[in-house]
Enzyme design. Structure first.
Site, PDB file in Angstrom:
ATOM      1  N   THR A 158       0.820  -1.210   0.000  1.00 63.74           N
ATOM      2  CA  THR A 158       0.000   0.000   0.000  1.00 63.74           C
ATOM      3  C   THR A 158       0.854   1.259   0.000  1.00 63.74           C
ATOM      4  O   THR A 158       2.050   1.211   0.279  1.00 63.74           O
ATOM      5  CB  THR A 158      -0.946   0.017   1.224  1.00 63.74           C
ATOM      6  N   ARG A 159       0.195   2.367  -0.346  1.00 61.40           N
ATOM      7  CA  ARG A 159       0.829   3.677  -0.226  1.00 61.40           C
ATOM      8  C   ARG A 159      -0.114   4.625   0.501  1.00 61.40           C
ATOM      9  O   ARG A 159       0.147   5.813   0.594  1.00 61.40           O
ATOM     10  CB  ARG A 159       1.106   4.258  -1.627  1.00 61.40           C
ATOM     11  N   ASN A 160      -1.247   4.101   0.969  1.00 62.84           N
ATOM     12  CA  ASN A 160      -2.279   4.954   1.548  1.00 62.84           C
ATOM     13  C   ASN A 160      -2.685   4.477   2.935  1.00 62.84           C
ATOM     14  O   ASN A 160      -2.545   3.300   3.263  1.00 62.84           O
ATOM     15  CB  ASN A 160      -3.524   4.941   0.647  1.00 62.84           C
TER      16      ASN A 160
END
Ligand SMILES: [Zn+2]
Length: 349
Positions: A158-160
Site C-alpha cells: 500500500t501507499r495509503n
C-alpha cells in the site's frame, strides 16, 4: 572509475544487499535485461518482471570495460563497488515493452527517458554498511513471522492509510493465512500524497483498535514506485516472497497509473507467471460499498455494481481530506480519520 548515483539507485543497492531483490545480486547485464523485457524472466528462467539497472553518463560509459571495478558514490561519499560485467544501451522499444506505452505523460516512461540510456551490469557490493540501518531485511521479517508461529503470511502492498475497501481485502487475506504483513512502500516523494507518518498512524490505529495484534506485522519498505502496472504487481509479489510471505494480494489496477492499464491486466500477467513465482497470489477484485447489500462487496458477490456502488479509493479519500471534507464512515473509519488528522504533516509538500 567513480560513478555518482542518485538516491533511488542507492536504494536499489541496499535492497540488493539485503536480499529484497533476490535472486539478483547486482545490476542486470544485457542478457538478463533483454530476457526480462521480452519474457518477464531472467536469462536463467527465474521470474523477474522489471529491469533493475545502473545508468551512467555516456562519457564514463565509454571508458568502463568489462572486468573494471567501479566505485559508486552517493552525495560525495563512496557507498558501493560494482564489478562491471556487461555494457548495453536501453532503447526506445524497450520502454514501450516495459510500460506498454511510450507516452511521455506516463511517469515511468518519463523517468526512464530522464536517465542515461547507457547501462552497466554486474555484481554490486555495498561498502558503507551503516546504510543498512533501518533497511527492511528479509532475515528480520522471516524471523518475526517464525517467532509468531505463522506458517502462512499474506503480504499487502500500500501507499495509503487504510480505508474500508483495503480492510475488506486484508480480512480476506487473514481468513486464509495465519498472519498479515502490511508492507507500505515508503521513502518516495510525490507531492500531494499522504506522508509516511499518516500511513503508519492509520495502520497503527487499525491494529490497536480492530485487528488482533498477534496476527499483524507492519513495516515499511523503501523502494521507488516504477508505475509499471502489471509488471510492477508481479515485482511487488516477488519482493514479498523474498521477505517471507507465502501469499500476496494483487488488487484492481495494482501499481497502475492514470488509465494506462486495464483494471485487471495485472491479474492476467500474475496468473500466467504464478506457477513459477514461489508465492501464492490472491487476485482480488475492486471492493466498493453497495447501498443495496449494505456492506463492502465486489462485483463477484454483488449484483448492483452499476446501480448502487459507492467507490472507495485512496485517491478519493485523499482529495476529500485535502479539500477539508470528511469522508463518510462507509469509506474510512472515524478512528482512522482521527489518527490521520492528528499527524503533524498529512500530505507531502
Ligand atoms: Zn449489492
Amino acid at each position: 572509475m567513480i560513478v555518482s548515483i542518485n538516491e533511488e539507485t542507492l536504494q536499489d543497492i541496499i535492497n540488493l544487499e539485503t536480499g529484497v531483490l533476490a535472486p539478483l545480486t547486482g545490476f542486470m547485464g544485457e542478457a538478463d535485461f533483454d530476457s526480462v523485457v521480452s519474457r518477464y524472466r531472467l536469462a536463467n528462467g527465474a521470474v523477474f518482471p522489471l529491469p533493475v539497472t545502473l545508468d551512467v553518463p555516456q562519457a564514463q560509459f565509454d571508458e568502463i570495460l568489462p572486468g573494471d571495478r567501479v566505485i559508486l558514490e552517493f552525495a560525495g561519499a563512496p557507498v558501493a563497488e560494482l564489478e562491471a560485467e556487461s555494457r548495453f544501451y536501453l532503447h526506445e522499444p524497450d520502454l514501450a515493452a516495459i510500460f506498454r506505452t511510450s507516452e511521455n505523460t506516463h511517469p515511468g516512461v518519463r523517468k526512464e527517458r530522464g536517465r542515461s540510456p547507457c547501462r552497466i551490469g554486474g555484481r554490486v557490493q555495498l561498502t558503507d554498511m551503516a546504510l543498512l540501518q533501518g533497511a527492511l531485511k528479509p532475515a528480520e521479517t522471516k524471523a518475526a513471522f517464525a517467532q509468531r508461529g505463522w506458517k502462512t503470511v499474506v503480504g499487502f502492498q500500500t501507499r495509503n492509510p487504510i480505508h474500508r475497501a483495503h480492510e475488506h481485502i486484508q480480512r480476506i487475506g487473514l481468513e486464509i493465512c495465519d498472519g498479515l504483513f502490511i508492507n507500505p512502500i515508503i521513502g518516495w516523494k510525490k507531492a500531494g500524497d499522504f506522508t509516511q507518518e499518516a500511513v503508519m498512524a492509520a495502520y497503527n490505529r487499525m491494529v490497536s483498535d480492530f485487528y488482533p495484534k498477534d496476527r499483524v506485522y507492519i513495516a515499511g519498505l523503501k523502494t521507488q514506485m516504477r508505475y509499471a502496472g502489471p509488471r510492477e504487481a508481479v515485482f511487488h509479489a516477488i519482493i514479498r516472497r523474498n521477505l517471507g510471505c507465502t501469499h500476496f494480494i494483487i488488487g484492481r489496477d495494482h501499481a497502475g497509473v492514470g488509465g494506462y492499464y486495464g483494471p485487471y491486466d495485472a491479474h492476467a500477467l500474475a496468473r500466467e507467471l504464478e506457477p513459477d513465482m514461489g508465492i501464492r497470489l490472491l487476485l482480488t477484485r475492486e471492493p466498493y460499498y453497495c447501498k443495496r447489500c449494505g456492506q463492502i462487496v465486489t462485483d463477484k458477490h454483488c449484483a448492483h455494481y452499476q446501480t448502487d456502488r459507492v467507490e472507495i479509493s485512496g485517491t478519493i479519500i485523499r482529495k476529500y481530506i485535502h479539500d477539508g471534507y470528511m469522508p463518510d464512515e462507509i469509506m474510512l473509519r472515524q478512528e482512522i480519520l482521527d489518527a490521520i488528522l492528528h499527524c503533524g504533516q498529512i500530505f507531502l509538500p
